[in-house]
Design a protein around this motif. Structure first.
Motif, short mmCIF file in Angstrom:
data_model
loop_
_atom_site.label_atom_id
_atom_site.label_comp_id
_atom_site.label_asym_id
_atom_site.label_seq_id
_atom_site.Cartn_x
_atom_site.Cartn_y
_atom_site.Cartn_z
N SER A 93 23.98 13.20 1.50
CA SER A 93 23.26 12.82 2.72
C SER A 93 22.06 11.94 2.38
O SER A 93 21.78 10.95 3.07
CB SER A 93 22.83 14.06 3.48
OG SER A 93 22.14 13.71 4.64
N ILE A 96 23.26 8.48 1.59
CA ILE A 96 23.62 7.76 2.81
C ILE A 96 22.37 7.31 3.57
O ILE A 96 22.32 6.19 4.10
CB ILE A 96 24.56 8.62 3.69
CG1 ILE A 96 25.91 8.76 2.97
CG2 ILE A 96 24.73 8.03 5.08
CD1 ILE A 96 26.85 9.76 3.59
N GLN A 97 21.34 8.13 3.60
CA GLN A 97 20.07 7.73 4.22
C GLN A 97 19.47 6.54 3.50
O GLN A 97 18.96 5.60 4.13
CB GLN A 97 19.08 8.89 4.22
CG GLN A 97 19.40 9.97 5.22
CD GLN A 97 18.43 11.14 5.13
OE1 GLN A 97 17.33 11.02 4.60
NE2 GLN A 97 18.84 12.29 5.63
N ASP A 98 19.53 6.56 2.17
CA ASP A 98 19.02 5.43 1.38
C ASP A 98 19.80 4.16 1.69
O ASP A 98 19.22 3.08 1.86
CB ASP A 98 19.10 5.73 -0.12
CG ASP A 98 18.16 6.85 -0.56
OD1 ASP A 98 17.25 7.22 0.22
OD2 ASP A 98 18.35 7.36 -1.68
N LEU A 99 21.13 4.29 1.78
CA LEU A 99 21.97 3.13 2.11
C LEU A 99 21.66 2.61 3.51
O LEU A 99 21.62 1.40 3.74
CB LEU A 99 23.45 3.50 2.01
CG LEU A 99 23.97 3.81 0.61
CD1 LEU A 99 25.39 4.36 0.67
CD2 LEU A 99 23.89 2.60 -0.29
N ASN A 100 21.42 3.52 4.43
CA ASN A 100 21.09 3.12 5.80
C ASN A 100 19.78 2.32 5.83
O ASN A 100 19.67 1.33 6.55
CB ASN A 100 21.01 4.35 6.71
CG ASN A 100 20.90 3.97 8.16
OD1 ASN A 100 21.67 3.16 8.66
ND2 ASN A 100 19.94 4.55 8.85
N ARG A 101 18.80 2.74 5.02
CA ARG A 101 17.55 1.99 4.95
C ARG A 101 17.79 0.56 4.45
O ARG A 101 17.22 -0.39 4.96
CB ARG A 101 16.53 2.70 4.05
CG ARG A 101 15.73 3.77 4.76
CD ARG A 101 14.53 4.22 3.95
NE ARG A 101 14.89 5.00 2.79
CZ ARG A 101 15.22 6.29 2.82
NH1 ARG A 101 15.23 6.94 3.96
NH2 ARG A 101 15.55 6.92 1.72
N ILE A 103 20.62 -1.13 4.68
CA ILE A 103 21.38 -1.86 5.70
C ILE A 103 20.46 -2.30 6.85
O ILE A 103 20.62 -3.40 7.39
CB ILE A 103 22.54 -0.99 6.23
CG1 ILE A 103 23.58 -0.81 5.12
CG2 ILE A 103 23.16 -1.58 7.49
CD1 ILE A 103 24.62 0.26 5.41
N MET A 104 19.50 -1.48 7.21
CA MET A 104 18.62 -1.78 8.33
C MET A 104 17.46 -2.71 7.96
O MET A 104 16.76 -3.21 8.84
CB MET A 104 18.07 -0.48 8.93
CG MET A 104 19.13 0.41 9.56
SD MET A 104 20.12 -0.40 10.84
CE MET A 104 18.88 -0.67 12.10
#
Length: 116
Positions: A93, A96-101, A103-104
């Motif tokens: 998790s 995935i949060q790191d990847l989301n940062r 991506i955003m």
């Protein structure tokens, strides 16, 4: 021109090959292969779902519901298979949060530039 969907599919493949995902997969298998662990894990997930449904529907969560959730949580904390699964789930998790940062970031940068 870069096809974003091709990149997303490559990221999905990389995620499946990551140490974090492989650990989660391994612990999930261990839980499912142990009858006691699987029973506890299924009960824990059932309790979570029931509480989520009640919350989403605006139903009152009773003291008995809270007590059952606490008892189930205590039982799974004592199960090493489930404890390892949940720890590995947290690590995945976080990834995935790191990847989301990442991506955003272009959107955040765009808004920062326009705010100045």
């Amino acid at each position: 021109m870069v096809n974003v969907y091709d990149q997303a599919n490559a990221l999905e493949s990389a995620l499946r090959q990551s140490d974090e995902f492989k650990a989660l997969e391994s612990y999930y298998k261990a839980v499912n292969e142990n009858e006691e662990s699987k029973k506890l894990f299924d009960e824990f997930r059932e309790v979570q779902m029931e509480l989520q449904v009640k919350q989403m529907q605006g139903e009152e969560i009773l003291d008995a519901d809270v007590e059952r959730a606490q008892q189930t949580a205590q039982a799974i904390e004592a199960d090493e298979n489930i404890k390892s699964l949940m720890e590995s789930e947290q690590k995945l998790s976080q990834l995935i949060q790191d990847l989301n940062r990442v991506i955003m970031k272009p959107i955040e940068d765009l808004y920062k530039v326009n705010e100045q």
